[in-house]
Design an enzyme around this catalytic site. Structure first.
Site, PDB file in Angstrom:
ATOM      1  N   HIS A 163     -19.250  30.432 -30.835  1.00 52.97           N
ATOM      2  CA  HIS A 163     -20.468  30.261 -30.662  1.00 52.97           C
ATOM      3  C   HIS A 163     -21.422  30.592 -31.288  1.00 52.97           C
ATOM      4  O   HIS A 163     -22.803  30.401 -31.914  1.00 52.97           O
ATOM      5  CB  HIS A 163     -21.225  31.516 -29.630  1.00 52.97           C
ATOM      6  CG  HIS A 163     -20.544  30.552 -27.947  1.00 52.97           C
ATOM      7  ND1 HIS A 163     -21.151  30.268 -27.599  1.00 52.97           N
ATOM      8  CD2 HIS A 163     -19.525  32.439 -27.449  1.00 52.97           C
ATOM      9  CE1 HIS A 163     -20.013  30.262 -25.782  1.00 52.97           C
ATOM     10  NE2 HIS A 163     -19.432  31.246 -26.285  1.00 52.97           N
ATOM     11  N   ASP A 199     -11.771  27.672 -24.316  1.00 55.55           N
ATOM     12  CA  ASP A 199     -12.444  28.714 -24.206  1.00 55.55           C
ATOM     13  C   ASP A 199     -13.854  28.725 -22.679  1.00 55.55           C
ATOM     14  O   ASP A 199     -13.557  27.855 -22.239  1.00 55.55           O
ATOM     15  CB  ASP A 199     -13.223  29.855 -25.236  1.00 55.55           C
ATOM     16  CG  ASP A 199     -14.266  31.178 -24.673  1.00 55.55           C
ATOM     17  OD1 ASP A 199     -13.339  31.681 -25.409  1.00 55.55           O
ATOM     18  OD2 ASP A 199     -15.089  30.849 -23.984  1.00 55.55           O
ATOM     19  N   HIS A 201     -16.567  29.802 -22.483  1.00 57.50           N
ATOM     20  CA  HIS A 201     -17.372  29.120 -22.360  1.00 57.50           C
ATOM     21  C   HIS A 201     -17.425  27.553 -23.405  1.00 57.50           C
ATOM     22  O   HIS A 201     -16.756  28.270 -24.315  1.00 57.50           O
ATOM     23  CB  HIS A 201     -18.329  30.151 -22.870  1.00 57.50           C
ATOM     24  CG  HIS A 201     -18.603  31.061 -22.770  1.00 57.50           C
ATOM     25  ND1 HIS A 201     -17.245  32.387 -22.371  1.00 57.50           N
ATOM     26  CD2 HIS A 201     -18.663  32.526 -21.459  1.00 57.50           C
ATOM     27  CE1 HIS A 201     -17.508  33.267 -21.749  1.00 57.50           C
ATOM     28  NE2 HIS A 201     -18.054  33.466 -21.538  1.00 57.50           N
ATOM     29  N   ASP A 288     -10.691  33.786 -21.887  1.00 57.44           N
ATOM     30  CA  ASP A 288     -10.954  34.087 -20.606  1.00 57.44           C
ATOM     31  C   ASP A 288     -11.414  32.586 -19.507  1.00 57.44           C
ATOM     32  O   ASP A 288     -12.055  32.762 -18.722  1.00 57.44           O
ATOM     33  CB  ASP A 288     -12.464  34.350 -21.384  1.00 57.44           C
ATOM     34  CG  ASP A 288     -13.129  33.131 -22.294  1.00 57.44           C
ATOM     35  OD1 ASP A 288     -12.174  32.469 -22.577  1.00 57.44           O
ATOM     36  OD2 ASP A 288     -14.568  33.575 -22.426  1.00 57.44           O
TER      37      ASP A 288
END
Ligand code: Q9C
Ligand code: ZN
Length: 347
Positions: A163, A199, A201, A288
């Site tokens: 991120h 991931d 996200h 995740d």
């Protein structure tokens, strides 16, 4: 597979993150990396080494110098505001939006925290800089080993990275380890590098960093940003800009997606990487996507991760794995090791 382990990761110990109007305990905890290390050792998945040392200039291959300088001094500035801050995490609370200035560097510390971030869920702590910097070294070391002829290497580090952008932190990330690895592969002679982000996200930082470049393909499977973090990037119509047109692939999937659908999307991303004729691969390895993850919405089971590793190995590319998310602490070691073991089996 060789693992470069960030032996400084626990210097980054966030206490709280902002969530629904309250400060709640952090999900991104030191035990995550410890559990992965335990599992790699238990299975004897390969040598475990500390990172080589790099200077801060190495970070500016990806990150803005003024951002690196800010991170380096941020904790001392925070404590200088009030000695009591030594017992509190620093969180941003004010941000520039559209039409505001980002070229003028504010003197005010809170204003700079906001300028260089995009959420209030990413605490900056006493050891954040040292942990993040050593983690970046792990990614650079892993890339170096792959350039030297190793089939694959794993950067086992936290805080995670995908991120983080050229000049911003957020989503628990400060330095973009995967982007640093990809750039190091380019600098070391790989003509085209693919970053595959699995991931849960979307890796908004990584996408931003490479969006207008043709020499790095970014491909990501993730929770649909219309409902999932990081919300403001990761849609299917983001395909790259300028020279990078066609070099960005987003495969958003609805919350609740199970392994079969997810694995089909992985196949699509891997076909795009083959079509791009990548010479090396960086995998942003977040687990995740696990059904038991406390903050995410996909439904992968622990055993599914073996197949993920096998599919990644079948791409046949020199590969750098970089640890990202995965917050089900009791399963994060098993799930991560399953990917790496699946990869080894097929490599
Ligand atoms: N209270 C990575 O997986 N928001 N970052 C979660 C839960 C932030 C995740 C809200 C999620 C960031 C690397
Ligand atoms: Zn994640």
């Amino acid at each position: 597979m060789i693992t470069f382990y960030n032996d400084r990761h626990s210097l980054h110990q966030g206490r709280v993150e902002m969530f629904r109007g309250a400060l709640v305990p952090c999900f991104e905890v030191a035990a995550r990396a410890d559990r992965v290390l335990d599992e790699l050792r238990r299975r004897r998945l390969g040598a475990i080494e500390p990172a080589q040392v790099f200077d801060d200039v190495a970070l500016t291959r990806i990150h803005a110098p003024r951002y690196v300088e800010f991170l380096r001094g941020a904790w001392d500035e925070w404590v200088a505001l009030d000695p009591a801050n030594g017992q509190r995490d620093a969180l941003p609370s004010v941000w520039p939006v559209r039409g505001h200035r980002s070229d003028v560097l504010p003197e005010n510390f809170a204003a700079r925290m906001g300028l260089f971030s995009f959420d209030a869920g990413t605490p900056l702590t006493a050891g954040t800089w040292h942990a993040a910097r050593t983690g970046a070294w792990c990614a650079l070391s892993a890339a170096g080993r792959v350039l030297a002829g190793e089939r694959a290497a794993f950067a086992l580090t936290r805080p995670p990275g995908h991120h983080a952008g050229q000049d911003f932190f957020g989503g628990y990330c400060f330095l973009n380890n995967a982007a640093l690895a990809a750039q190091a592969l380019r600098d070391g002679g790989a003509g085209r590098v693919a970053v595959l982000d699995i991931d849960y996200h979307h890796g908004n930082g990584t996408q931003c960093i490479f969006y207008d470049r043709a020499d790095v393909l970014y491909a990501s499977l993730h929770g649909d940003p219309r409902s999932e973090y990081p919300f403001y990037l990761g849609h299917a119509d983001e395909t790259g800009a300028g020279a990078g047109r066609g070099c960005n692939l987003n495969l958003p999937l609805p919350r609740g997606t199970g392994f079969e659908t997810w694995f089909a999307a992985l196949g699509q991303a891997l076909r795009a990487i083959a079509g791009y004729r990548a010479e090396a691969l960086v995998v942003s390895l977040g687990v995740d996507t696990f059904a038991g993850d406390p903050i995410s919405g996909f439904r992968l089971q622990s055993d599914d991760y073996f197949q993920v590793g096998e599919a990644l190995a079948a791409a046949g590319l020199p590969s750098v794995f970089v640890f990202e998310g995965g917050y089900a602490v009791d399963a994060v070691g098993i799930n991560t090791a399953n990917v790496l073991e699946g990869f080894q089996r097929r490599a």
